[in-house]
Structures are given as C-alpha cells and as structure tokens.
Design an enzyme around this catalytic site. Structure first.
Site, PDB file in Angstrom:
ATOM      1  N   ALA A  30       0.834  -1.216   0.000  1.00 16.82           N
ATOM      2  CA  ALA A  30       0.000   0.000   0.000  1.00 16.82           C
ATOM      3  C   ALA A  30       0.860   1.253   0.000  1.00 16.82           C
ATOM      4  O   ALA A  30       0.388   2.333  -0.336  1.00 16.82           O
ATOM      5  CB  ALA A  30      -0.913  -0.008   1.215  1.00 16.82           C
ATOM      6  N   GLU A 122     -14.731  -5.911  -4.684  1.00 16.61           N
ATOM      7  CA  GLU A 122     -14.200  -7.178  -5.209  1.00 16.61           C
ATOM      8  C   GLU A 122     -14.777  -8.381  -4.461  1.00 16.61           C
ATOM      9  O   GLU A 122     -15.029  -9.437  -5.051  1.00 16.61           O
ATOM     10  CB  GLU A 122     -12.670  -7.177  -5.103  1.00 16.61           C
ATOM     11  CG  GLU A 122     -11.982  -8.393  -5.665  1.00 16.61           C
ATOM     12  CD  GLU A 122     -12.221  -8.578  -7.165  1.00 16.61           C
ATOM     13  OE1 GLU A 122     -11.654  -7.808  -7.945  1.00 16.61           O
ATOM     14  OE2 GLU A 122     -12.980  -9.490  -7.545  1.00 16.61           O
ATOM     15  N   VAL A 125     -18.520 -10.623  -5.220  1.00 20.48           N
ATOM     16  CA  VAL A 125     -18.751 -11.744  -6.153  1.00 20.48           C
ATOM     17  C   VAL A 125     -17.557 -12.689  -6.096  1.00 20.48           C
ATOM     18  O   VAL A 125     -16.414 -12.251  -6.261  1.00 20.48           O
ATOM     19  CB  VAL A 125     -18.921 -11.253  -7.608  1.00 20.48           C
ATOM     20  CG1 VAL A 125     -19.211 -12.423  -8.550  1.00 20.48           C
ATOM     21  CG2 VAL A 125     -20.018 -10.209  -7.714  1.00 20.48           C
ATOM     22  N   GLY A 127     -16.225 -14.215  -3.572  1.00 24.14           N
ATOM     23  CA  GLY A 127     -15.397 -14.142  -2.348  1.00 24.14           C
ATOM     24  C   GLY A 127     -14.005 -13.628  -2.641  1.00 24.14           C
ATOM     25  O   GLY A 127     -13.816 -12.482  -3.032  1.00 24.14           O
ATOM     26  N   ILE A 129     -11.964 -14.649  -5.003  1.00 21.47           N
ATOM     27  CA  ILE A 129     -11.522 -14.779  -6.409  1.00 21.47           C
ATOM     28  C   ILE A 129     -11.507 -13.400  -7.069  1.00 21.47           C
ATOM     29  O   ILE A 129     -12.491 -12.687  -7.001  1.00 21.47           O
ATOM     30  CB  ILE A 129     -12.492 -15.669  -7.222  1.00 21.47           C
ATOM     31  CG1 ILE A 129     -12.677 -17.032  -6.566  1.00 21.47           C
ATOM     32  CG2 ILE A 129     -12.036 -15.816  -8.660  1.00 21.47           C
ATOM     33  CD1 ILE A 129     -13.775 -17.872  -7.222  1.00 21.47           C
ATOM     34  N   GLU A 183     -26.192 -20.505   5.691  1.00 20.31           N
ATOM     35  CA  GLU A 183     -26.788 -19.675   6.743  1.00 20.31           C
ATOM     36  C   GLU A 183     -27.861 -20.520   7.456  1.00 20.31           C
ATOM     37  O   GLU A 183     -28.353 -21.500   6.905  1.00 20.31           O
ATOM     38  CB  GLU A 183     -27.500 -18.464   6.124  1.00 20.31           C
ATOM     39  CG  GLU A 183     -26.728 -17.739   5.051  1.00 20.31           C
ATOM     40  CD  GLU A 183     -25.576 -16.922   5.601  1.00 20.31           C
ATOM     41  OE1 GLU A 183     -25.641 -16.532   6.781  1.00 20.31           O
ATOM     42  OE2 GLU A 183     -24.611 -16.706   4.863  1.00 20.31           O
ATOM     43  N   LYS A 198     -25.162 -11.767  -7.711  1.00 19.95           N
ATOM     44  CA  LYS A 198     -23.774 -11.776  -8.185  1.00 19.95           C
ATOM     45  C   LYS A 198     -23.699 -11.709  -9.716  1.00 19.95           C
ATOM     46  O   LYS A 198     -22.892 -10.967 -10.270  1.00 19.95           O
ATOM     47  CB  LYS A 198     -23.054 -13.016  -7.641  1.00 19.95           C
ATOM     48  CG  LYS A 198     -22.869 -12.946  -6.120  1.00 19.95           C
ATOM     49  CD  LYS A 198     -22.425 -14.285  -5.545  1.00 19.95           C
ATOM     50  CE  LYS A 198     -22.157 -14.186  -4.051  1.00 19.95           C
ATOM     51  NZ  LYS A 198     -21.944 -15.499  -3.424  1.00 19.95           N
TER      52      LYS A 198
HETATM   53  N1  HSE Z   1     -23.703 -17.692   1.147  1.00 11.17           N
HETATM   54  C1  HSE Z   1     -22.710 -17.345   0.180  1.00 11.17           C
HETATM   55  C2  HSE Z   1     -22.173 -18.630  -0.463  1.00 11.17           C
HETATM   56  C3  HSE Z   1     -21.599 -16.590   0.852  1.00 11.17           C
HETATM   57  O1  HSE Z   1     -22.494 -19.737   0.008  1.00 11.17           O
HETATM   58  O2  HSE Z   1     -21.467 -18.560  -1.456  1.00 11.17           O
HETATM   59  C4  HSE Z   1     -20.666 -15.869  -0.078  1.00 11.17           C
HETATM   60  O3  HSE Z   1     -21.302 -14.891  -0.835  1.00 11.17           O
END
Ligand code: HSE
Length: 398
Positions: A30, A122, A125, A127, A129, A183, A198
């Site tokens: 940075a 970033e 979408v 995570g 990647i 979840e 996404k």
């Molecule tokens: N619930 C989402 C997944 C988390 O299972 O991909 C990440 O966006």
C-alpha cells in the site's frame, strides 16, 4: 491510512485479522501502514486484540482522519444509508455486500465518481476470487460475449454431495449448515437469490449498463432430486447452479438456473464450496477464475486488496461505472435456445435420441433434447411421442 470496519462478524473479523497478521506485507504494497481506528458493531468483543470498538456510526462519519471504511454488515439496512453518507462525506468505501451493490450500485458508484473517491466491491462476487478487477481492468481490451459462473458455495457443496455421495438435498443442506457454509436461513442460497445478485453485478460490469437482479429469471436447487443426480452421473454430466449472462445484439440475456454441465467443461469439476467463473471474450477466448468463493479469510483477502487499492488511489477515482438501465436492455431469456435434460415417466418406446434408463429406477427414463426455446419445449412435450409422459425433472444443458 486510517480505516474503520463496519460489522465485525465473520468477514469484518477476517479483515481485522488479516490487517494484523499480514501488516508488514500490506504496508509495503500500500505504501503506508493501514491502521484500524474504529470498529462498528452492536456486540461486545472483550477478547479481541482491537480496543477501538464503537456502537456509534457518527464517530466514523465525523472523524476526518478516517479515509476509508470496510462495509461488512450485509443487507441494505442500515448499510445503504451508512455507505451513502460516508461516500458523500468523501470517505472511500470497500464492501462485500452483494445485495447492496446489486440494488444501489449505480447510485453509489456515481457518488464515488463525483467525489473523486472509490467504492470498491471485489469481495461481493466470488469471495476471494479476483473477478471484478479483471472485468474493469485486465479484460477491457475484449468484447465480452458471455459469463457463466458457479457463484454460490453453499449450493455447490449441496450439489456435490448429492452427485458424488448420493446424499439427499435435505441431508446435504444439514451438513452444509453443520459445517458453517450455509446460513441458518439458507433461502437466499438455495433459491438462487445470492447467485442472481452476483451475476447481476457481473452483467452490469461486462457492458457498463445496469442489470437489475429483480428482473433476472431465477430458479434454485430445491427441486433437484437424487434421481436427477444419478442420471447426471450416468450420462456424463455434473449438476451446478449457474448464473449466466450472454451478450445479445442490443442487450443481454441473464438467468440463474441449475444446469447439467458437460464433464468436458472446466466448470463441471468445480466442487464443494469452491466457485468458478468462465468469461468468454473475443480476443482472449475463454478464461476461467477459480477459488474460494466464501469464508472468513478468502473474503477478507479481497477486501484488504481493495483497501490497498484505495491507498494507492487516494486522490483518484478508479473508473468503475455502469449507466442506468434501459428498457429492453435485459432481453427475454425465454427466447434463448437451450438443450434440455428431461426425466420422464413411463418407458421410452417410440422416442429416439440420447436416452438413458437406470437399473433400479423403474418406470422412468431420461433424454437430452436438442436446443429449443422454452415455448418450443412446451409444445414438444404436448405433442407425440412425448404427450402422456409426466415431466419428473427438467434442467438446461450447458
Ligand atoms: N452464502 C454465500 C455462499 C456466501 O455460500 O457462497 C458468499 O457470498
């Protein structure tokens, strides 16, 4: 650079952890140390190495020393209001919040541009990647013709367990919940809503025009049975929940659906909680992005990279912009032709084509039909030799 973290759950906690464990490396990249001045959360964290917790958003908003804020709250209330006020106050915001970006991204990006600051997402979408940056930077010399993504780790885990280990949907979902992937209320994952947000973000970035997730036809994975999984395996396919965006002449097609993926396609081998995005473009051809699409440190990795980018562009707006949507820009994807997998009741007498029967699954069979539109498929199923067979399963083939 002094920063604040809003939301100290799994993702926000991961950002805090990474900023400590990789502090030296991050500072080198940075060009300065990134220091957390506030953490906003309603809960108490007495065991955290951080001692800068606040329950008052105004502390962050009104502190001129805070230049950038990590939004890891999720949802739109109060994240939308907080993000907008921070941007209007001239503070950069980095976010993992796909719901907020998909819903209010047009407005938030516009404010960031007007204020000459950055709204980066970033982590929203795929995570950890890198996929947003390639679309706004590395691939900009190309015309993008299509994007197909496995964008939800929870559903990919469930489908992998159903195909590879013969688990039922309910068994695989409980397992995903036990492992902390899904979840407690997995509706947004299993009904395809998360994937839809996404692919809407990626579709908006691909051509710089907003695609509203609310208008994308979306189907989840709750109707997929172990029998569908058995036919997929027997016929040389995998089953994946995919977000698809395809460029049309004067717009785009987009859809979210579970699909049979030919085992030769690189997306077929993306298993468990991993995500993958295949981008098709004119000069480069196919390029695939693969990695961990969810979880604490993978998601934090993308957010911290966004913070580093903010530090490098503290007085510059990195050009990420999509224009307002236009009527008719998102095309009716019912017009698109797909090949279909059909699982039908009865015996395949009188029907020709790619047919499969499986020992032990009596009085039913599967067939792959050539590309047709949805209307053509409905008509075909009403006419001979299909009339009289009940459709037990129906999935597009990609
Ligand atoms: N619930 C989402 C997944 C988390 O299972 O991909 C990440 O966006």
């Amino acid at each position: 650079m002094k920063v604040a973290i809003m939301g100290f759950g799994v993702v926000g906690g991961g950002v805090g952890e990474l900023l400590i464990s990789n502090a030296e490396n991050i500072a080198k990249k940075a060009g300065e140390k990134i220091e957390v001045k506030y953490i906003l959360d309603l809960r108490d964290f007495p065991d955290s190495p951080y001692k800068c917790f606040t329950k008052n958003f105004e502390d962050i908003l009104n502190d001129p020393e805070v230049e950038a804020v990590v939004e890891a709250m999720g949802g739109t209330v109060p994240a939308y209001d907080f993000t907008k006020r921070l941007l209007l106050a001239g503070k950069h915001v980095v976010s993992s919040n796909k719901e907020l970006v998909a819903k209010h991204g047009t407005e938030l990006l516009k404010i960031a541009k007007e204020k000459n600051i950055n709204y980066l997402f970033e982590a929203s979408v795929g995570g950890g990647i890198p996929i947003i940056r390639p679309l706004i930077s590395s691939l900009t010399g190309n015309d993008i013709s299509g994007i197909i993504g496995i964008l939800n780790g929870t559903t990919n885990y469930i489908l992998t367990q159903m195909i590879k280990n013969g688990k039922s949907f309910d068994e695989a979902l409980s397992e995903a919940q036990e492992k902390g992937y899904a979840e407690k209320d997995p509706t947004a994952d299993v009904e395809g809503i998360d994937t839809c947000r996404k692919i809407a973000i990626l579709a908006s970035l691909a051509h710089g025009k907003y695609v509203d997730s609310m208008n994308i036809p979306t189907e989840g994975i709750t109707n997929i049975t172990t029998n569908d999984a058995k036919y997929a395996q027997a016929m040389g396919y995998s089953v994946k929940l995919v977000g698809i965006c395809e460029t049309a002449e004067d717009g785009v097609y987009a859809r979210v659906c579970p699909a049979f993926i030919n085992l030769e396609c690189p997306l077929a081998s993306i298993s468990d909680v991993f995500n993958g995005v295949l981008v098709q473009s004119d000069a480069l051809g196919d390029v695939m992005f693969y990695g961990r699409g969810a979880g604490k440190l993978p998601t934090a990795s993308a957010m911290v990279s966004d913070l580093v980018d903010v530090a490098k562009h503290i007085n510059t707006n990195i050009r990420i912009l999509w224009n307002e949507s236009e009527d008719g820009y998102l095309k009716d994807s019912g017009e698109q032709k797909f090949s279909y997998y059909l699982r039908l009741s009865g015996t395949p007498d009188g029907i020709s084509g790619k047919i499969k029967t499986i020992d032990g699954l009596s009085d039913e069979f599967a067939i792959i039909v050539d590309p047709v539109t949805e209307i053509e498929l409905d008509e075909m199923l009403k006419s001979e030799p299909f009339a009289g067979h009940t459709v037990l399963g129906k999935l597009r083939v990609i």
